[in-house]
Design a protein around this motif. Sequence first.
Motif, PDB file in Angstrom:
ATOM      1  N   GLY A   1      -8.443  -5.019  -4.267  1.00  7.74           N
ATOM      2  CA  GLY A   1      -7.170  -5.222  -3.579  1.00  7.74           C
ATOM      3  C   GLY A   1      -6.802  -4.009  -2.746  1.00  7.74           C
ATOM      4  N   LEU A   2      -6.935  -2.855  -3.376  1.00 10.00           N
ATOM      5  CA  LEU A   2      -6.565  -1.625  -2.683  1.00 10.00           C
ATOM      6  C   LEU A   2      -7.447  -1.414  -1.458  1.00 10.00           C
ATOM      7  CD1 LEU A   2      -4.444   0.504  -3.136  1.00 10.00           C
ATOM      8  CD2 LEU A   2      -6.105   1.889  -4.375  1.00 10.00           C
ATOM      9  N   ILE A   3      -8.751  -1.715  -1.642  1.00  6.24           N
ATOM     10  CA  ILE A   3      -9.673  -1.553  -0.508  1.00  6.24           C
ATOM     11  C   ILE A   3      -9.317  -2.523   0.612  1.00  6.24           C
ATOM     12  CG2 ILE A   3     -12.077  -1.821   0.242  1.00  6.24           C
ATOM     13  CD1 ILE A   3     -12.905  -0.783  -2.522  1.00  6.24           C
ATOM     14  N   SER A   4      -9.001  -3.771   0.249  1.00  5.95           N
ATOM     15  CA  SER A   4      -8.718  -4.713   1.338  1.00  5.95           C
ATOM     16  C   SER A   4      -7.406  -4.374   2.046  1.00  5.95           C
ATOM     17  CB  SER A   4      -8.735  -6.167   0.842  1.00  5.95           C
ATOM     18  OG  SER A   4      -8.153  -6.264  -0.402  1.00  5.95           O
TER      19      SER A   4
ATOM     20  N   TRP B   1      -1.610   2.531 -10.687  1.00  4.87           N
ATOM     21  CA  TRP B   1      -2.015   1.638  -9.597  1.00  4.87           C
ATOM     22  C   TRP B   1      -0.890   1.440  -8.589  1.00  4.87           C
ATOM     23  CZ3 TRP B   1      -6.773   0.501  -8.497  1.00  4.87           C
ATOM     24  CH2 TRP B   1      -7.742   0.559  -9.515  1.00  4.87           C
ATOM     25  N   LEU B   2       0.294   1.368  -9.121  1.00  3.25           N
ATOM     26  CA  LEU B   2       1.432   1.004  -8.270  1.00  3.25           C
ATOM     27  C   LEU B   2       1.622   1.993  -7.113  1.00  3.25           C
ATOM     28  CD1 LEU B   2       3.748  -0.976  -7.909  1.00  3.25           C
ATOM     29  CD2 LEU B   2       5.168   0.506  -9.320  1.00  3.25           C
TER      30      LEU B   2
ATOM     31  N   VAL C   1      -0.352   2.546   0.520  1.00  2.00           N
ATOM     32  CA  VAL C   1      -1.113   1.792   1.517  1.00  2.00           C
ATOM     33  C   VAL C   1      -0.275   0.652   2.097  1.00  2.00           C
ATOM     34  CG1 VAL C   1      -3.152   0.376   1.891  1.00  2.00           C
ATOM     35  CG2 VAL C   1      -3.287   2.388   0.428  1.00  2.00           C
ATOM     36  N   MET C   2       0.412  -0.072   1.205  1.00  2.00           N
ATOM     37  CA  MET C   2       1.171  -1.228   1.699  1.00  2.00           C
ATOM     38  C   MET C   2       2.392  -0.811   2.504  1.00  2.00           C
ATOM     39  SD  MET C   2       0.874  -3.675  -1.615  1.00  2.00           S
ATOM     40  CE  MET C   2       1.814  -5.017  -0.919  1.00  2.00           C
ATOM     41  N   GLY C   3       3.014   0.310   2.127  1.00  2.00           N
ATOM     42  CA  GLY C   3       4.154   0.808   2.896  1.00  2.00           C
ATOM     43  C   GLY C   3       3.729   1.143   4.322  1.00  2.00           C
TER      44      GLY C   3
END
Lengths: 328, 348
Positions: A6-9, A274-275, A281-283
């Motif tokens: 998930g993090l990679i994508s 993880w959070l 990344v998502m921010g």
Amino acid sequence: MFKIMGLISFSLALAAAVIGSITLGVTNIPLSDVWQSFIHFNGSNEHLIIRTARVPRALIATSAGASLAVAGAVMQAITRNPIASPSTLGVNAGAAFFIILASSLLGLSGLDALTWVALAGAAVSGGIVFFMGSIGRDGMTPVKITLAGASMAAFFASLTQGVMLTDGRAFDQILAWLVGSVAGRSLNQLSYALPYLAAGMLIAMLLPRHLNVLGIGDDVATGLGQRTAYVKTFAAVSVILLAGGSVAVAGPIAFVGIVVPHIARHIAGPDHRWLLPYCAVMGALLLVSADLGSRYIAMPQEVPVGVMTAVIGVPFFVHIARKGRRAQ
Amino acid sequence: MSKYSAYRTPGSAFSALIEKRTVWTAGILLAFCAALMIVSTGIGSEYISPLTVVKAIFGSADPTSQVIVEQLRLPRIVIAVLVGASLASSGAVLQGIVRNPLASPDITGVTEGAALGAVLFIFLFQGTISIHWMPLASIAGAFAIAVLLYVLAWKNGVSPLRLVLIGIGISAAVKSISYMFIISGPMQLANQSLTFMTGTIYGSSWDNDVVTLLPWVAVLLPLTWLQARQVNIQALGDDVASSAGARVQKQRLVLLTLSIALAGSAVAIGGAISFIGLMAPHIARKLVGPSFGGLLPVSALIGAIILLVADLVARTAFLPQDVPAGVFTAAIGAPFFMYLLYRNRNQS
């Protein structure tokens, strides 16, 4: 495994968004030119746009988005309040007011000085809100700290507008900055804030285990041998560095700090190890894409990205506020 | 007011005593407000003695003072009174029905909605439609936000705290939408709109402002006062109120409508002046207690006094600068809000 993928994508998506942010806009510029503009700069319009506008903009959006989201996640952890974020708790408004005040009354314009001023403003307003939200027998309740934050935000926003209106200078640029905008800023500006953002990020990334323990409750955390006061102090320092630094480069951008941690928690779960990386990344991804989108809404004019995030953020805010009441 | 005594403690000497006190308090405040209006009219870059001001009001002063008082200062003073009174009354009604001491039109986003309505009006109809229609635009904005707020906060009824929390979120979003219009519009409109969003009564005139606002206040305030009994019943809580025979939801709708219309029309003229709707009812409650019959007029007077003082400071303290009065109401209001939070710290 799922979480790493998930993090990679999300990182790949972020990379794609950054490339999009550099190449797309009123003038679309092919990717090959981007390369060329750094290796063989020829002074053409396209090359200028890339080097002075698009690249700074993409990088500022990336760092401000990551910082605000992580700051929001840390704030939500230490206040145990699902609607905590740099914008709802008045930290952004305080930093913005201090910057406006310093540049208007003291005539400060040095970027390093203004960054410090922003950090001081974030610390002052954050400190007041934190203190006012924690008084009383039942300690820091979500409602109390949210109300304290909202009133401090209103307070600083009014004072900011007052200073701006009496200062009488052309304020269209300041105004755009006040809503939160990543346009029209230079790499230079980012470079002054970057050390603080990096330091804040580093501190936050050292905290996850402690935040996890703190999440169970102060009493349990103390019982498990955690020095909660230390953890909270470090967390507060990282929030101030992250929020203050991003206000210094991009202005008080709203709601990123609320929206991202909630989506991230949905995908990555409540474990801060993880959070926090997910939030970073998502921010960044959210702010870069919102900025990209803001170029197309009223083309050729641009909507400041802070307006976009506020509009995207409200449904989340409402959803969380509705859910939060049931939980209590 | 006789309504109140009949409703609470019929015929007892105690309630008559309270009534007397309320009347006295209101009378003193009214006198103070009138005196403040006269003194404040005299203060400015050109000092005019209170006596001359009174003479000018009756049209018998020297020509210079006459013009300054009549054309320049008095409209602004009258607007301060009208706007302050409307915002305070709106806050008093809202706090009564929401039963939350921290509720006010500005915290819940109603003021911001009204400001958005007015900003849209400035941008879409500037110069093409008479400014007298602006209250309608901002009342419409206030209503739209209030409806949205009510719908979003509804979940087996509206819990007061949920209303406030969701209001905070909506208010932030609405504010940034207003900003968007301000930024994308022409410069001189931007300045006008930003001043408006801070809240100021600078440059008020008889023709544009007083004539526009006065009818609204003259209709809405008495209408709200007639609802005093309903507010008192609402304050008891939904269960008690409905077992006392009140049609809670319907009355709440009427009262909300009045509260929003008051805030909306005040914002149309005075801009988004914050915290008066929060502060004035609290001070009034300290003076005359929670019964709405006395609370409403006293709140209105205190709201008028607060805005008169804020505006006096705003236009004199930083001469020759004329700072928007909203800056000062926020500067006093936010610490006051913190104090309320401190006072209520042990209530959840």
